[in-house]
Design a protein around this motif. Structure first.
Motif, PDB file in Angstrom:
ATOM      1  N   LEU A   1       0.715  -1.483   0.097  1.00 48.20           N
ATOM      2  CA  LEU A   1       0.221  -0.761  -0.182  1.00 48.20           C
ATOM      3  C   LEU A   1       1.087   1.557  -0.253  1.00 48.20           C
ATOM      4  CD1 LEU A   1      -3.049   1.413   0.301  1.00 48.20           C
ATOM      5  CD2 LEU A   1      -2.782   1.060   3.184  1.00 48.20           C
ATOM      6  N   LEU A   2       1.517   1.426   0.741  1.00 46.24           N
ATOM      7  CA  LEU A   2       3.428   2.344   0.829  1.00 46.24           C
ATOM      8  C   LEU A   2       3.878   2.903  -0.176  1.00 46.24           C
ATOM      9  CD1 LEU A   2       4.207   2.186   4.655  1.00 46.24           C
ATOM     10  CD2 LEU A   2       2.308   3.601   3.616  1.00 46.24           C
ATOM     11  N   SER A   3       3.828   1.792  -1.357  1.00 44.38           N
ATOM     12  CA  SER A   3       4.259   1.957  -2.250  1.00 44.38           C
ATOM     13  C   SER A   3       3.440   2.838  -3.198  1.00 44.38           C
ATOM     14  CB  SER A   3       4.994   0.015  -3.048  1.00 44.38           C
ATOM     15  OG  SER A   3       3.728  -0.340  -3.130  1.00 44.38           O
ATOM     16  N   PHE A   4       2.858   2.502  -3.173  1.00 43.51           N
ATOM     17  CA  PHE A   4       1.288   3.426  -3.996  1.00 43.51           C
ATOM     18  C   PHE A   4       1.138   4.534  -3.230  1.00 43.51           C
ATOM     19  CE2 PHE A   4       0.532  -0.959  -5.459  1.00 43.51           C
ATOM     20  CZ  PHE A   4       0.623  -0.620  -6.814  1.00 43.51           C
ATOM     21  N   LEU A   5       1.642   4.807  -2.355  1.00 45.92           N
ATOM     22  CA  LEU A   5       0.815   6.054  -1.462  1.00 45.92           C
ATOM     23  C   LEU A   5       2.412   7.188  -1.802  1.00 45.92           C
ATOM     24  CD1 LEU A   5      -1.420   5.529   1.529  1.00 45.92           C
ATOM     25  CD2 LEU A   5      -1.428   5.989  -0.502  1.00 45.92           C
ATOM     26  N   SER A   6       3.592   6.675  -1.756  1.00 45.33           N
ATOM     27  CA  SER A   6       4.546   7.416  -1.800  1.00 45.33           C
ATOM     28  C   SER A   6       5.517   6.727  -2.805  1.00 45.33           C
ATOM     29  CB  SER A   6       5.427   7.831  -0.656  1.00 45.33           C
ATOM     30  OG  SER A   6       6.582   8.571  -0.367  1.00 45.33           O
ATOM     31  N   PRO A   7       6.106   7.636  -3.531  1.00 44.21           N
ATOM     32  CA  PRO A   7       6.985   6.838  -4.771  1.00 44.21           C
ATOM     33  C   PRO A   7       8.377   6.440  -3.873  1.00 44.21           C
ATOM     34  CG  PRO A   7       7.013  10.108  -4.829  1.00 44.21           C
ATOM     35  CD  PRO A   7       5.749   8.608  -4.100  1.00 44.21           C
ATOM     36  N   TYR A   8       8.427   7.012  -2.509  1.00 44.92           N
ATOM     37  CA  TYR A   8       9.900   7.279  -2.727  1.00 44.92           C
ATOM     38  C   TYR A   8      10.182   6.129  -1.053  1.00 44.92           C
ATOM     39  CZ  TYR A   8       9.913  12.276  -4.189  1.00 44.92           C
ATOM     40  OH  TYR A   8       9.827  12.956  -4.496  1.00 44.92           O
ATOM     41  N   PHE A   9       9.121   5.059  -1.351  1.00 46.28           N
ATOM     42  CA  PHE A   9       8.996   4.238  -0.154  1.00 46.28           C
ATOM     43  C   PHE A   9       9.908   3.255  -0.438  1.00 46.28           C
ATOM     44  CE2 PHE A   9       7.453   0.691   2.152  1.00 46.28           C
ATOM     45  CZ  PHE A   9       7.356   0.900   3.125  1.00 46.28           C
ATOM     46  N   LEU A  10       9.683   2.654  -1.430  1.00 42.68           N
ATOM     47  CA  LEU A  10      10.287   1.137  -1.942  1.00 42.68           C
ATOM     48  C   LEU A  10      11.799   1.859  -2.178  1.00 42.68           C
ATOM     49  CD1 LEU A  10       7.955  -0.936  -3.641  1.00 42.68           C
ATOM     50  CD2 LEU A  10       9.000  -0.710  -1.469  1.00 42.68           C
ATOM     51  N   THR A  11      12.650   3.561  -2.708  1.00 43.02           N
ATOM     52  CA  THR A  11      13.971   3.307  -3.039  1.00 43.02           C
ATOM     53  C   THR A  11      14.177   2.695  -1.705  1.00 43.02           C
ATOM     54  OG1 THR A  11      13.956   5.337  -1.543  1.00 43.02           O
ATOM     55  CG2 THR A  11      13.297   5.630  -3.735  1.00 43.02           C
ATOM     56  N   GLY A  12      15.772   2.805  -2.203  1.00 38.52           N
ATOM     57  CA  GLY A  12      16.681   2.356  -1.500  1.00 38.52           C
ATOM     58  C   GLY A  12      17.296   2.659  -0.449  1.00 38.52           C
ATOM     59  N   ARG A  13      17.355   3.809  -0.273  1.00 37.09           N
ATOM     60  CA  ARG A  13      17.893   4.771   0.583  1.00 37.09           C
ATOM     61  C   ARG A  13      16.697   4.707   1.573  1.00 37.09           C
ATOM     62  NH1 ARG A  13      19.087  11.740  -0.245  1.00 37.09           N
ATOM     63  NH2 ARG A  13      20.133  11.732   2.011  1.00 37.09           N
TER      64      ARG A  13
ATOM     65  N   ILE B   1       6.489  -1.187  12.846  1.00 44.34           N
ATOM     66  CA  ILE B   1       6.468  -0.299  13.628  1.00 44.34           C
ATOM     67  C   ILE B   1       6.476   0.987  13.230  1.00 44.34           C
ATOM     68  CG2 ILE B   1       7.035   1.194  16.076  1.00 44.34           C
ATOM     69  CD1 ILE B   1       6.168  -0.651  17.727  1.00 44.34           C
ATOM     70  N   GLY B   2       8.432   0.633  12.686  1.00 40.68           N
ATOM     71  CA  GLY B   2       9.239   1.577  11.754  1.00 40.68           C
ATOM     72  C   GLY B   2       8.698   1.725  10.339  1.00 40.68           C
ATOM     73  N   VAL B   3       8.117   0.875   9.879  1.00 42.48           N
ATOM     74  CA  VAL B   3       6.840   1.308   8.463  1.00 42.48           C
ATOM     75  C   VAL B   3       6.183   2.237   9.064  1.00 42.48           C
ATOM     76  CG1 VAL B   3       5.729   0.447   6.915  1.00 42.48           C
ATOM     77  CG2 VAL B   3       7.942  -0.973   7.125  1.00 42.48           C
ATOM     78  N   ILE B   4       5.093   1.787   9.913  1.00 36.16           N
ATOM     79  CA  ILE B   4       4.268   2.984  10.094  1.00 36.16           C
ATOM     80  C   ILE B   4       5.118   4.387   9.664  1.00 36.16           C
ATOM     81  CG2 ILE B   4       2.461   3.181  11.867  1.00 36.16           C
ATOM     82  CD1 ILE B   4       2.131   0.739  12.023  1.00 36.16           C
ATOM     83  N   ARG B   5       5.701   4.398  11.154  1.00 39.53           N
ATOM     84  CA  ARG B   5       5.917   5.743  11.439  1.00 39.53           C
ATOM     85  C   ARG B   5       7.408   6.843  10.467  1.00 39.53           C
ATOM     86  NH1 ARG B   5       8.483   5.458  17.549  1.00 39.53           N
ATOM     87  NH2 ARG B   5       6.277   5.378  18.142  1.00 39.53           N
ATOM     88  N   ASN B   6       7.714   5.692   9.412  1.00 39.01           N
ATOM     89  CA  ASN B   6       7.905   5.982   7.984  1.00 39.01           C
ATOM     90  C   ASN B   6       7.141   6.972   7.258  1.00 39.01           C
ATOM     91  OD1 ASN B   6       9.494   5.206   5.408  1.00 39.01           O
ATOM     92  ND2 ASN B   6      11.167   6.673   6.413  1.00 39.01           N
ATOM     93  N   ALA B   7       6.438   6.056   6.665  1.00 48.22           N
ATOM     94  CA  ALA B   7       5.158   6.440   6.055  1.00 48.22           C
ATOM     95  C   ALA B   7       4.429   7.249   6.558  1.00 48.22           C
ATOM     96  CB  ALA B   7       4.002   5.119   6.124  1.00 48.22           C
ATOM     97  N   LEU B   8       4.139   7.670   7.313  1.00 42.95           N
ATOM     98  CA  LEU B   8       3.638   8.449   8.621  1.00 42.95           C
ATOM     99  C   LEU B   8       4.661  10.127   8.062  1.00 42.95           C
ATOM    100  CD1 LEU B   8       2.178   7.650  11.797  1.00 42.95           C
ATOM    101  CD2 LEU B   8       0.722   8.269   9.276  1.00 42.95           C
ATOM    102  N   ASN B   9       6.399   9.811   8.283  1.00 41.20           N
ATOM    103  CA  ASN B   9       6.494  10.857   7.971  1.00 41.20           C
ATOM    104  C   ASN B   9       6.816  11.573   6.369  1.00 41.20           C
ATOM    105  OD1 ASN B   9       7.777  11.277  10.642  1.00 41.20           O
ATOM    106  ND2 ASN B   9       9.709   9.570  10.390  1.00 41.20           N
ATOM    107  N   LEU B  10       6.997  10.135   5.735  1.00 39.22           N
ATOM    108  CA  LEU B  10       7.544  10.819   3.515  1.00 39.22           C
ATOM    109  C   LEU B  10       5.367  11.034   3.457  1.00 39.22           C
ATOM    110  CD1 LEU B  10       8.032   7.689   2.879  1.00 39.22           C
ATOM    111  CD2 LEU B  10       9.514   9.488   3.076  1.00 39.22           C
ATOM    112  N   LEU B  11       4.152  11.031   4.313  1.00 38.57           N
ATOM    113  CA  LEU B  11       3.165  11.562   3.921  1.00 38.57           C
ATOM    114  C   LEU B  11       2.138  12.992   5.081  1.00 38.57           C
ATOM    115  CD1 LEU B  11       0.852   8.266   4.565  1.00 38.57           C
ATOM    116  CD2 LEU B  11       2.025   9.592   1.865  1.00 38.57           C
ATOM    117  N   ASN B  12       4.001  13.109   5.498  1.00 35.44           N
ATOM    118  CA  ASN B  12       4.258  14.793   6.033  1.00 35.44           C
ATOM    119  C   ASN B  12       2.660  15.001   7.477  1.00 35.44           C
ATOM    120  OD1 ASN B  12       6.344  16.206   4.660  1.00 35.44           O
ATOM    121  ND2 ASN B  12       4.985  16.018   3.210  1.00 35.44           N
TER     122      ASN B  12
END
Length: 350
Positions: free
Chosen positions: A49-61, A299-310
């Motif tokens: 789901l997050l890979s569709f919501l943010s283009p940056y989520f699945l980047t290597g960095r 937990i890490g994925v959720i927090r990272n996603a929330l940060n990416l989604l501002n």
């Protein structure tokens, strides 16, 4: 002349009953398997789901950042997992980590020895864990909540006192490399987490201590009757939790190049959440070290996603709280299904 209806006989009635019981038992077993695999399935669905919501989520960095930021939670959560297996809880892990990082920074100021700095942090964590276990067992406390809450405050106070309330800069190069460096894009901290996972798995699966942990958590009274050294097992669980907090301090101090009394705030909640979200039970005696890892990554994925989604940082706390509630309810449902399955199995045998 009799109607063409099926006449229920004791034999057909019993057969129908066994059929219904077997069907219900199969459904319950299926439900248990789904609940057991639930955290992994949810994590995979969340990543998709997050890979569709943010283009940056699945980047290597970004993936490297998630692994690096999750490493400390995962490491400390593994120690928390061992404690929860015994029906306990360790509220001191965050303050323990902070104190260990300060101790390591102070040792580095007095010596350039990398080995001494790492040992100081790990042993500091283990010492707090030993205090938790010894006071809980030999102090005959009704629950470890009491002593671990006390050491939470004591360790935090010691960290603030020793550091004068501020971060102490400086860590050995090796510690910085392990905590903040990477090898071919893979965070160095991931190798430490992997090593600890392997050690704990070997202990749990091949040594009698692993069986004792599950026995003490599952049925404490029966464990005593079987001659299992319950007191030693409980103390060892808290020592391991403390050692994991000390190792977590090594990673966090290396990543920030400092020891700070402010490290580890709310880490106890994150680690408890990771264990329960991953599928372990507060009732003890059930769980797998992979549960802590899955929960920590989630937990890490959720927090990272929330940060990416501002998403506002305060709202992130609400989200984590809701996830914990859902995980606890899943645990309650799983226990209910297990009880139902045991009942159905007993009926089927009778």
């Amino acid at each position: 002349m009799m109607n063409a209806k099926t006449i229920a006989t004791p034999e057909t009635g019993a057969s129908g009953s066994r059929h219904r019981t077997g069907s219900s038992s199969a459904l319950v077993r299926t439900g248990l398997k789904l609940l057991s695999a639930g955290p992994v399935v949810i994590l995979i669905a969340l990543i998709i789901l997050l890979s569709f919501l943010s283009p940056y989520f699945l980047t290597g960095r970004n993936l490297s950042n998630i692994l690096s930021q999750t490493a400390v939670i995962a490491l400390v959560a593994m120690g928390q997992h061992i404690v929860i297996l015994t029906r306990g809880i360790d509220l001191s892990v965050g303050s323990n980590l902070a104190l260990a990082s300060v101790v390591g920074a102070l040792v580095y100021q007095g010596t350039d020895s990398t080995v001494l700095v790492i040992l100081a942090m790990i042993l500091s964590g283990g010492l707090v864990g030993a205090v938790n276990g010894l006071v809980y067992v030999y102090g005959r406390l009704p629950h470890p909540f009491i002593i671990t809450l006390a050491t939470l405050s004591i360790a935090k106070g010691l960290a603030l006192e020793l550091s004068n309330g501020r971060a102490i800069q400086g860590m050995p190069e090796f510690v910085r490399a392990v905590g903040g460096g990477s090898v071919y894009g893979i965070p160095g901290s991931l190798f430490v987490v992997t090593g600890v996972v392997v050690v704990l798995l070997v202990i749990a699966k091949t040594m009698v201590w692993g069986r004792w942990i599950y026995a003490v958590g599952g049925r404490p009274e029966a464990a005593l009757q079987m001659g299992i050294p319950v007191k030693s097992v409980l103390i060892s669980a808290y020592v391991i939790s403390g050692l994991c907090a000390g190792l977590g301090a090594v990673l966090l101090a290396g990543r920030t190049d400092a020891g700070s009394p402010l490290f580890g705030n709310l880490l106890e909640l994150d680690t408890i959440a990771a264990v329960i979200i991953g599928g372990a039970s507060f009732l003890g005696g059930r769980g797998h070290i992979g549960h802590a890892l899955v929960g920590a990554i989630m937990i890490g994925v959720i927090r990272n996603a929330l940060n990416l989604l501002n998403v506002d940082i305060f709202f992130q706390l609400i989200v984590i709280g809701v996830v914990i509630v859902i995980a606890v309810e899943a645990d309650v449902l799983r226990n209910h299904l297990e009880g139902r399955m045991r009942t159905l199995q007993a009926v089927g045998k009778s």
